[in-house]
Design an enzyme around this catalytic site. Structure first.
Site, PDB file in Angstrom:
ATOM      1  N   CYS A   1       0.449  -1.355   0.308  1.00  0.00           N
ATOM      2  CA  CYS A   1      -0.159  -0.252   0.414  1.00  0.00           C
ATOM      3  C   CYS A   1       0.998   1.572   0.123  1.00  0.00           C
ATOM      4  O   CYS A   1       1.023   2.186  -0.665  1.00  0.00           O
ATOM      5  CB  CYS A   1      -0.984  -0.092   1.297  1.00  0.00           C
TER       6      CYS A   1
ATOM      7  N   HIS B   1      -2.478   0.927   7.459  1.00  0.00           N
ATOM      8  CA  HIS B   1      -2.877   1.211   5.943  1.00  0.00           C
ATOM      9  C   HIS B   1      -2.680   2.905   5.458  1.00  0.00           C
ATOM     10  O   HIS B   1      -2.728   3.980   6.473  1.00  0.00           O
ATOM     11  CB  HIS B   1      -4.463   1.379   5.567  1.00  0.00           C
TER      12      HIS B   1
END
Length: 521
Positions: free
Chosen positions: A204, A321
């Site tokens: 990510c 994230h």
């Protein structure tokens, strides 16, 4: 996604570990590669065992005489097989299996650090901390030019103005939870490049940077990324995510930060996700009225399972994230690889003095306020200060050369009138030597310089030397920062885990640990 709770050197290559142009999954490619390496190792061992005694090329074939080898060759009958064909199985020649046995294998032995072959063969993506220096190095190695990543200490306008300008995108790190998914469009807008993050991949951070790079028209992204952008221009976000997962050029750069423990942890949690998915599938397909929930729970909490609460569930609950915020046209988009589509979080009007950072800051502040923790981090992808500093230095150096040329044409004694001995820093030391032709003196300024008297030229020269001194100091400072980033990345890439493990084993062997353990507990 780091701990996600969800699911070519000359041109981009989207191939699996076997060279096929496919989109492999992380688990299948890794396991098949390991199996093939194990088979090759077994074949090599059996070949060596059957070979027995080996001979060198200087040893005679028969013990009778040193010339027996020559006679044997000359006395071959027409029915005999030539020696050159027999050497394929001869013990004094290296077989294909023997050559393969010296090739690197994946994975390398447990006590070894992660090798280059490990990092390039592994099909996953390692976790990378939210460290601006690492991201800056990744951008440079991917071929993006004149970019840097800086930490954001606050979302207020005054703090954002302290960053190098312009800011091309923001990257937020947070403890994952779904946010702002209700306003997603059914299709990706044609002017937005967006790629999904495939399940069980810790990509990510790099994907957030890619999503920013592909949406900026002001950034030179380099040959490889430009080819990837062209290749994926007509794809859907999911197809782009598949292409990115197989983009070996970027994956190798990302995984150059991988350590042996990163690879092992990634594979462990991938196997957990596979087992959990299978359990959920079993629950859904179970006949109605059959109680298997208690069995699955007892199995999950059993001591035999590697997916314990301390490893798997805790890993999922604390998953972090990275998501990106980027302007496209007059819209601000949230690009979250775990979302199906990009989400517009607002618009701005540059003619009214509005900037895209206002909308992005409000969205980030809302996301932070909605959580029950303070576990956040924001970095900005900006233009490197080196770029404008070097452009200004090139113009100043060329202007100074024009001034001194005029002084030389008017009187050769002007250097005797200069009281200071200051000389400009060498263009080579500033890294601008090759850039000088691209920044000539404007024609209007050149005409003004040509018409000035000696006193005006000498005054202009002193001012240019002062400006060049300040620019040189800024360039040297930024060059030192780039060198520090490279050094920090080099230290992060060093895998010291096996060394520490060996050292602890030695301390345990001589009973030092047992004697001093109480001091550290």
């Amino acid at each position: 996604m780091s701990q996600s709770p969800h699911v070519a050197e000359t041109s981009p290559k989207f191939t699996d570990a076997n060279g096929n142009q496919t989109m492999p999954s992380a688990a299948s490619a890794s396991s098949s590669n390991s199996a093939s390496q194990a088979t090759a190792a077994e074949q090599s061992s059996s070949t060596k065992a059957s070979a027995g005694q080996t001979f060198t090329a200087d040893e005679p074939l028969t013990p009778e005489s040193p010339n027996s080898k020559k006679r044997a060759l000359s006395e071959l009958s027409i029915t005999e097989e030539p020696i050159s064909k027999k050497t394929k199985d001869s013990p004094n020649m290296s077989s294909t299996e023997d050559v393969k046995s010296t090739d690197p294998v994946f994975p390398s032995p447990p006590d070894y650090p992660a090798t280059k072959h490990d990092k390039e063969t592994w099909q996953g993506f390692c976790e990378i901390e939210s460290e601006p220096a690492y991201f800056s190095v990744i951008l440079r190695e991917m071929g993006a030019q004149d970019l840097t990543v800086r930490e954001v200490f606050g979302m207020t306008p005054d703090l954002l103005d302290m960053l190098p300008q312009p800011i091309y995108g923001l990257i937020l790190l947070f403890r994952y939870r779904e946010f702002g998914t209700e306003d997603q469009p059914t299709e990706c807008p044609t002017d937005v490049w967006f790629a999904n993050q495939l399940p069980a991949q810790n990509s990510c951070g790099t994907l957030a940077m890619i999503n920013i790079l592909m949406n900026s028209t002001e950034i030179s992204i380099g040959e490889h990324l430009q080819q990837f952008k062209d290749f994926t221009s007509d794809m859907t976000p999911f197809q782009r995510g598949e292409a990115f997962a197989s983009f070996d050029y970027v994956k190798k750069i990302h995984n150059s930060f991988a350590k042996k423990m990163d690879i092992l942890e990634g594979d462990k949690h991938l196997s957990y996700k596979v087992r959990r998915s299978q359990r959920l599938k079993d629950l859904e397909s179970a006949p109605k009225g059959k109680n298997i929930t208690s069995k699955s729970r007892s199995r999950r909490h059993s001591g035999d399972s590697t997916a314990t609460d301390d490893s798997a569930e805790s890993f999922e609950e604390n998953g972090h994230h990275f998501i990106a915020f980027v302007p496209v046209g007059n819209e601000v988009y949230k690009l979250d690889g775990l979302d199906k589509q990009p989400t517009s979080v607002g618009s701005f009007d540059p003619e009214a003095g509005e900037t895209w950072l206002d909308g992005a800051s409000d969205t980030i502040a809302t996301l932070m306020a909605a959580g029950d923790d303070d576990d956040y981090g924001v970095v900005a992808l900006t233009q490197s200060p080196l770029a404008p500093l070097r452009r200004k230095a090139c113009l100043a150096i060329n202007t100074l050369a024009r001034v001194e040329s005029c002084l030389d044409g008017g009187s050769g004694t002007w250097r005797e009138l200069v009281s200071d001995a200051q000389e400009p820093t060498s263009p080579r030391l500033l890294g601008v030597e090759a850039l000088l032709p691209a920044h000539p003196v404007p024609s209007s300024l050149a005409a003004t310089i040509d018409s000035e008297a000696m006193d005006g030229l000498l005054s202009r020269r002193r001012g240019l030397l002062a400006v060049l001194g300040e620019l040189a100091a800024g360039i040297v400072e930024e060059m030192a920062l780039v060198a520090a980033e490279d050094e920090k990345a080099s230290q992060r890439r060093f895998d010291g885990g096996p060394v520490v493990k060996k050292w602890l084993e030695m301390l345990a062997a001589n009973e030092y640990l047992e004697e001093n353990l109480k001091r550290f507990t």
